[in-house]
Design a protein around this motif. Structure first.
Motif, PDB file in Angstrom:
ATOM      1  N   PRO A  48      94.620 173.683  16.200  1.00 21.22           N
ATOM      2  CA  PRO A  48      95.268 173.025  15.057  1.00 21.22           C
ATOM      3  C   PRO A  48      95.967 171.720  15.450  1.00 21.22           C
ATOM      4  CG  PRO A  48      96.548 174.929  15.730  1.00 21.22           C
ATOM      5  CD  PRO A  48      95.287 174.938  16.555  1.00 21.22           C
ATOM      6  N   THR A  49      95.215 170.622  15.456  1.00 21.79           N
ATOM      7  CA  THR A  49      95.787 169.323  15.812  1.00 21.79           C
ATOM      8  C   THR A  49      96.252 168.543  14.580  1.00 21.79           C
ATOM      9  OG1 THR A  49      93.566 168.396  15.833  1.00 21.79           O
ATOM     10  CG2 THR A  49      94.478 169.077  17.952  1.00 21.79           C
ATOM     11  N   VAL A  50      95.834 168.967  13.382  1.00 18.57           N
ATOM     12  CA  VAL A  50      96.273 168.352  12.123  1.00 18.57           C
ATOM     13  C   VAL A  50      96.561 169.466  11.117  1.00 18.57           C
ATOM     14  CG1 VAL A  50      94.981 166.206  12.388  1.00 18.57           C
ATOM     15  CG2 VAL A  50      93.919 168.122  11.239  1.00 18.57           C
ATOM     16  N   THR A  51      97.354 169.148  10.105  1.00 11.54           N
ATOM     17  CA  THR A  51      97.603 170.107   9.035  1.00 11.54           C
ATOM     18  C   THR A  51      96.681 169.775   7.864  1.00 11.54           C
ATOM     19  OG1 THR A  51      99.290 168.762   7.946  1.00 11.54           O
ATOM     20  CG2 THR A  51     100.040 170.281   9.692  1.00 11.54           C
ATOM     21  N   PHE A  52      96.569 170.693   6.929  1.00 13.05           N
ATOM     22  CA  PHE A  52      95.711 170.420   5.778  1.00 13.05           C
ATOM     23  C   PHE A  52      96.298 169.290   4.936  1.00 13.05           C
ATOM     24  CE2 PHE A  52      98.582 173.053   3.349  1.00 13.05           C
ATOM     25  CZ  PHE A  52      98.442 172.621   2.045  1.00 13.05           C
ATOM     26  N   ARG A  53      97.608 169.117   4.974  1.00 19.40           N
ATOM     27  CA  ARG A  53      98.220 168.001   4.247  1.00 19.40           C
ATOM     28  C   ARG A  53      97.792 166.657   4.835  1.00 19.40           C
ATOM     29  NH1 ARG A  53     104.362 170.237   3.294  1.00 19.40           N
ATOM     30  NH2 ARG A  53     103.798 171.777   1.722  1.00 19.40           N
ATOM     31  N   GLU A  54      97.675 166.603   6.149  1.00 22.10           N
ATOM     32  CA  GLU A  54      97.210 165.372   6.796  1.00 22.10           C
ATOM     33  C   GLU A  54      95.751 165.102   6.454  1.00 22.10           C
ATOM     34  OE1 GLU A  54     100.045 165.312  10.750  1.00 22.10           O
ATOM     35  OE2 GLU A  54      98.326 166.671  10.712  1.00 22.10           O
ATOM     36  N   VAL A  55      94.949 166.148   6.396  1.00 22.27           N
ATOM     37  CA  VAL A  55      93.540 166.005   6.010  1.00 22.27           C
ATOM     38  C   VAL A  55      93.461 165.500   4.574  1.00 22.27           C
ATOM     39  CG1 VAL A  55      91.376 167.240   5.598  1.00 22.27           C
ATOM     40  CG2 VAL A  55      92.728 167.758   7.635  1.00 22.27           C
ATOM     41  N   ARG A  56      94.252 166.087   3.692  1.00 25.95           N
ATOM     42  CA  ARG A  56      94.277 165.655   2.297  1.00 25.95           C
ATOM     43  C   ARG A  56      94.684 164.184   2.201  1.00 25.95           C
ATOM     44  NH1 ARG A  56      98.035 169.186  -1.161  1.00 25.95           N
ATOM     45  NH2 ARG A  56      99.542 168.192   0.198  1.00 25.95           N
ATOM     46  N   SER A  57      95.652 163.770   3.000  1.00 22.96           N
ATOM     47  CA  SER A  57      96.112 162.383   3.006  1.00 22.96           C
ATOM     48  C   SER A  57      95.006 161.427   3.454  1.00 22.96           C
ATOM     49  CB  SER A  57      97.327 162.254   3.929  1.00 22.96           C
ATOM     50  OG  SER A  57      97.720 160.916   4.040  1.00 22.96           O
TER      51      SER A  57
END
Length: 87
Positions: A48-57
């Motif tokens: 987990p290097t990114v969160t789903f919020r970062e992906v959404r962004s």
């Protein structure tokens, strides 16, 4: 291995694919595949290097409206910083 599937209408546009490629290449341990026929992006993370919020962004910054398909792995959810109040 963490998997995330994102529906993003308009991702089949070649320019959007190229823009997305430039951004996603910077994320360590990420592999992805774009299904242009169905506007889907399949993401695989080794850790987990990114969160789903970062992906959404990332998608929103490219003018796409991402919709996550299926369950979002708990490892990709941001950790809450709120504390429960004692009764």
């Amino acid at each position: 291995m963490l998997e995330l599937e994102v529906y993003a209408a308009g991702v089949r546009d070649l320019n959007k694919i190229l823009e997305l490629d430039q951004v996603l290449q910077t994320i360590d341990g990420l592999r992805y595949k774009v299904d242009g026929n169905h506007d889907l992006v399949y993401l695989e993370l080794a850790e987990p290097t990114v969160t789903f919020r970062e992906v959404r962004s990332i998608f929103r910054n490219l003018g796409l409206d991402p919709r996550f398909v299926g369950a979002i792995p708990s490892e990709l959810r941001p950790k809450s910083k709120t504390q429960l109040l004692a009764p």
